[in-house]
Write a protein that holds these residues in place. Structure first.
Motif, PDB file in Angstrom:
ATOM      1  N   MET A 157     -58.247  67.224 -11.399  1.00 35.88           N
ATOM      2  CA  MET A 157     -57.530  67.806 -10.263  1.00 35.88           C
ATOM      3  C   MET A 157     -56.568  66.686  -9.601  1.00 35.88           C
ATOM      4  N   SER A 158     -56.986  65.628  -9.644  1.00 30.86           N
ATOM      5  CA  SER A 158     -56.285  64.345  -8.963  1.00 30.86           C
ATOM      6  C   SER A 158     -54.888  64.521  -9.687  1.00 30.86           C
ATOM      7  N   THR A 159     -55.315  64.342 -11.140  1.00 29.30           N
ATOM      8  CA  THR A 159     -53.739  64.099 -12.121  1.00 29.30           C
ATOM      9  C   THR A 159     -52.994  65.378 -11.829  1.00 29.30           C
ATOM     10  N   GLY A 160     -53.660  66.542 -11.876  1.00 33.61           N
ATOM     11  CA  GLY A 160     -52.723  67.748 -11.585  1.00 33.61           C
ATOM     12  C   GLY A 160     -52.033  67.520 -10.138  1.00 33.61           C
ATOM     13  N   THR A 161     -52.594  67.455  -9.066  1.00 35.32           N
ATOM     14  CA  THR A 161     -51.979  67.110  -7.923  1.00 35.32           C
ATOM     15  C   THR A 161     -50.995  66.335  -8.102  1.00 35.32           C
ATOM     16  N   VAL A 162     -50.956  64.774  -8.444  1.00 36.34           N
ATOM     17  CA  VAL A 162     -49.767  63.895  -8.623  1.00 36.34           C
ATOM     18  C   VAL A 162     -48.727  64.416  -9.523  1.00 36.34           C
ATOM     19  N   ASN A 219     -59.940  83.619  -2.507  1.00 35.74           N
ATOM     20  CA  ASN A 219     -60.506  82.245  -2.828  1.00 35.74           C
ATOM     21  C   ASN A 219     -59.616  81.537  -3.732  1.00 35.74           C
ATOM     22  N   THR A 220     -58.858  82.206  -4.614  1.00 35.36           N
ATOM     23  CA  THR A 220     -57.891  81.523  -5.639  1.00 35.36           C
ATOM     24  C   THR A 220     -56.540  81.811  -5.610  1.00 35.36           C
ATOM     25  N   ALA A 221     -56.073  82.987  -5.470  1.00 35.30           N
ATOM     26  CA  ALA A 221     -54.863  83.420  -5.510  1.00 35.30           C
ATOM     27  C   ALA A 221     -54.074  82.853  -4.319  1.00 35.30           C
ATOM     28  N   VAL A 222     -54.430  83.465  -3.210  1.00 31.24           N
ATOM     29  CA  VAL A 222     -54.168  82.929  -1.839  1.00 31.24           C
ATOM     30  C   VAL A 222     -54.243  81.338  -1.577  1.00 31.24           C
ATOM     31  N   ALA A 223     -55.650  80.807  -1.937  1.00 31.25           N
ATOM     32  CA  ALA A 223     -55.970  79.544  -1.635  1.00 31.25           C
ATOM     33  C   ALA A 223     -54.991  78.817  -2.434  1.00 31.25           C
ATOM     34  N   TYR A 224     -55.005  78.950  -3.667  1.00 30.34           N
ATOM     35  CA  TYR A 224     -54.054  77.819  -4.623  1.00 30.34           C
ATOM     36  C   TYR A 224     -52.693  78.208  -4.234  1.00 30.34           C
ATOM     37  N   TRP A 225     -52.243  79.226  -3.887  1.00 33.91           N
ATOM     38  CA  TRP A 225     -50.777  79.191  -3.560  1.00 33.91           C
ATOM     39  C   TRP A 225     -50.500  78.386  -2.394  1.00 33.91           C
ATOM     40  N   LEU A 226     -51.503  78.259  -1.333  1.00 37.50           N
ATOM     41  CA  LEU A 226     -51.433  77.513  -0.047  1.00 37.50           C
ATOM     42  C   LEU A 226     -51.532  76.093  -0.567  1.00 37.50           C
ATOM     43  N   TRP A 227     -52.264  75.701  -1.515  1.00 32.79           N
ATOM     44  CA  TRP A 227     -52.559  74.196  -1.897  1.00 32.79           C
ATOM     45  C   TRP A 227     -51.418  73.761  -2.532  1.00 32.79           C
ATOM     46  N   PHE A 228     -50.765  74.432  -3.533  1.00 33.57           N
ATOM     47  CA  PHE A 228     -49.328  74.040  -4.198  1.00 33.57           C
ATOM     48  C   PHE A 228     -48.351  74.125  -3.401  1.00 33.57           C
ATOM     49  N   ARG A 229     -48.394  74.885  -2.467  1.00 34.61           N
ATOM     50  CA  ARG A 229     -47.091  74.852  -1.500  1.00 34.61           C
ATOM     51  C   ARG A 229     -47.309  73.631  -0.668  1.00 34.61           C
ATOM     52  N   GLY A 230     -48.375  73.355  -0.213  1.00 40.31           N
ATOM     53  CA  GLY A 230     -48.600  72.177   0.421  1.00 40.31           C
ATOM     54  C   GLY A 230     -48.255  70.711  -0.129  1.00 40.31           C
ATOM     55  N   ILE A 231     -48.809  70.780  -1.519  1.00 39.82           N
ATOM     56  CA  ILE A 231     -48.281  69.703  -2.311  1.00 39.82           C
ATOM     57  C   ILE A 231     -46.868  69.435  -2.506  1.00 39.82           C
ATOM     58  N   GLY A 232     -46.099  70.569  -2.319  1.00 38.91           N
ATOM     59  CA  GLY A 232     -44.639  70.464  -2.405  1.00 38.91           C
ATOM     60  C   GLY A 232     -43.946  69.972  -1.229  1.00 38.91           C
ATOM     61  N   ARG A 233     -44.896  69.776  -0.152  1.00 35.67           N
ATOM     62  CA  ARG A 233     -44.034  69.605   1.401  1.00 35.67           C
ATOM     63  C   ARG A 233     -44.937  68.444   1.960  1.00 35.67           C
ATOM     64  N   MET A 234     -45.984  67.932   1.473  1.00 40.59           N
ATOM     65  CA  MET A 234     -46.680  66.645   2.070  1.00 40.59           C
ATOM     66  C   MET A 234     -46.743  65.583   0.637  1.00 40.59           C
ATOM     67  N   ALA A 236     -48.875  63.567  -2.019  1.00 36.13           N
ATOM     68  CA  ALA A 236     -50.361  64.006  -2.521  1.00 36.13           C
ATOM     69  C   ALA A 236     -51.507  63.429  -2.028  1.00 36.13           C
ATOM     70  N   THR A 237     -51.321  62.345  -1.334  1.00 34.10           N
ATOM     71  CA  THR A 237     -52.517  61.652  -0.623  1.00 34.10           C
ATOM     72  C   THR A 237     -52.901  62.562   0.572  1.00 34.10           C
ATOM     73  N   GLN A 238     -51.817  62.846   1.290  1.00 33.76           N
ATOM     74  CA  GLN A 238     -52.169  63.759   2.320  1.00 33.76           C
ATOM     75  C   GLN A 238     -52.981  64.938   2.166  1.00 33.76           C
ATOM     76  N   VAL A 239     -52.516  65.698   1.056  1.00 34.55           N
ATOM     77  CA  VAL A 239     -53.173  67.000   0.553  1.00 34.55           C
ATOM     78  C   VAL A 239     -54.385  66.711   0.285  1.00 34.55           C
ATOM     79  N   THR A 240     -54.760  65.747  -0.580  1.00 31.96           N
ATOM     80  CA  THR A 240     -56.080  65.629  -1.302  1.00 31.96           C
ATOM     81  C   THR A 240     -57.018  64.969   0.028  1.00 31.96           C
ATOM     82  N   PHE A 241     -56.625  64.563   0.954  1.00 31.01           N
ATOM     83  CA  PHE A 241     -57.626  64.223   2.005  1.00 31.01           C
ATOM     84  C   PHE A 241     -58.245  65.510   2.730  1.00 31.01           C
ATOM     85  N   LEU A 242     -57.557  66.693   2.519  1.00 26.78           N
ATOM     86  CA  LEU A 242     -58.052  67.894   3.148  1.00 26.78           C
ATOM     87  C   LEU A 242     -59.211  68.311   2.278  1.00 26.78           C
ATOM     88  N   GLY A 243     -59.399  67.795   0.950  1.00 22.93           N
ATOM     89  CA  GLY A 243     -60.513  68.159  -0.072  1.00 22.93           C
ATOM     90  C   GLY A 243     -61.707  68.053   0.508  1.00 22.93           C
TER      91      GLY A 243
END
Length: 315
Positions: A157-162, A219-234, A236-243
């Motif tokens: 997941m971390s590699t995918g995020t980066v 839990n998946t469609a909406v949640a992952y859309w928000l997650w990947f949307r956040g990765i595009g605007r923050m 990677a470290t900031q996003v993963t600190f929400l984990g």
């Protein structure tokens, strides 16, 4: 319309908060001992739904990029996570998962040329320690396969995020389509494994159907859309600190809905983990060791993200 920084963080945080409800929904509504089928039902229908809404397919190199991201963020991550959760005692898988910020910090150095600050590393360690106080139980022997699966799931997941941040998005493609590509690719990878290991789908009653609908949509469609949307605007470290919000939410749901007690030690751990999550949104922007080459499309995507977040995103 550009979101304010607090609004962007709050919306992105809804993803791990939603994931924190997975355990309660699985144990209370779904058939037992079907983790791979559950992962398949979470990923593939959600991906197909988002593809239908976005009506955009990958082009060129994005066919293999979407497959790689789908494998890392979904196809490998889900089965490894379930395997570790089943084989490790007392929430140890969640503790390994809470070390995600440290994994991302290291991978950002390798793939993005960003050196993490000492504050980032300390905050990540505090988050993992806080989660350990919340979820760890003194039970059972340590299972080597389970531990390896937990480390592999976090690394995946971390590699995918980066990589999601490094590659950005193709020009004219929004986070909805990018999320749909990854969920569909990940679901297609899980499908043969689920049928080979677990056999035919189980019989479902009304409660199970409702549980699977919740997991697939919210839990998946909406949640992952928000997650990947956040990765595009923050970053990677900031996003993963929400984990760490995911195991914290699971603990709160267990207390509020399942009658599970919270000890003083767990409350202290929750405070530490939540404090680290908040502090992780204000970590010093990592320095860049060397500029990375970008294609014209990636430069445009990077510029758009920087405009939206006022320079918050740095590769």
């Amino acid at each position: 319309m550009a979101l304010s920084r607090p609004a962007l963080i709050t919306l992105t945080a809804l993803a791990p908060v939603s994931w924190g409800t997975t355990y309660a929904v699985t144990t209370e509504f779904l058939p037992p001992d079907r983790p791979l089928f559950t992962a398949l039902v979470r990923a593939l229908p959600a991906g197909l739904l988002l593809l239908a809404l976005a009506r955009v397919l990958p082009r060129g190199a994005w066919w293999w990029k979407a497959a790689v991201l789908g494998a890392l963020n979904i196809g490998a991550f889900f089965p490894l996570l379930f395997l570790s959760a089943y084989r490790l005692p007392g929430g140890l898988a969640a503790v390994v998962g809470s070390a995600g910020p440290l994994f991302v910090a290291g991978l950002s150095t390798l793939l993005l040329g960003q050196r993490p600050s000492a504050r980032t590393l300390v905050t990540g360690a505090v988050a993992a320690f806080g989660v350990s106080l919340v979820v760890l139980r003194a039970a059972g022997a340590l299972d080597t396969l389970g531990l390896l699966a937990a480390v592999a799931s976090t690394a995946s997941m971390s590699t995918g995020t980066v990589l999601t941040q490094r590659w950005g998005r193709p020009e004219g493609v929004g986070p909805l389509a990018l999320t749909g590509w990854q969920l569909t690719a990940g679901g297609l990878l899980i499908a043969p494994l689920a049928f080979l290991v677990e056999g035919a789908p189980p019989a479902l009653d009304g409660r199970a159907v409702g549980g699977y609908l919740y997991l697939a949509v919210a839990n998946t469609a909406v949640a992952y859309w928000l997650w990947f949307r956040g990765i595009g605007r923050m970053t990677a470290t900031q996003v993963t600190f929400l984990g760490p919000l995911s195991p914290l939410t699971a603990a709160v749901v267990g207390w509020a809905a399942l009658g599970q007690a919270l000890t003083p030690v767990q409350l202290v751990g929750m405070g530490l983990a939540f404090g680290a999550t908040v502090a992780g949104q204000f970590v010093t922007r990592p320095s860049t060791r060397q500029a990375q080459p970008f294609s014209s499309t990636e430069r445009n995507a990077r510029k758009d993200s920087m405009d939206v977040t006022d320079g918050a995103l740095r590769r």
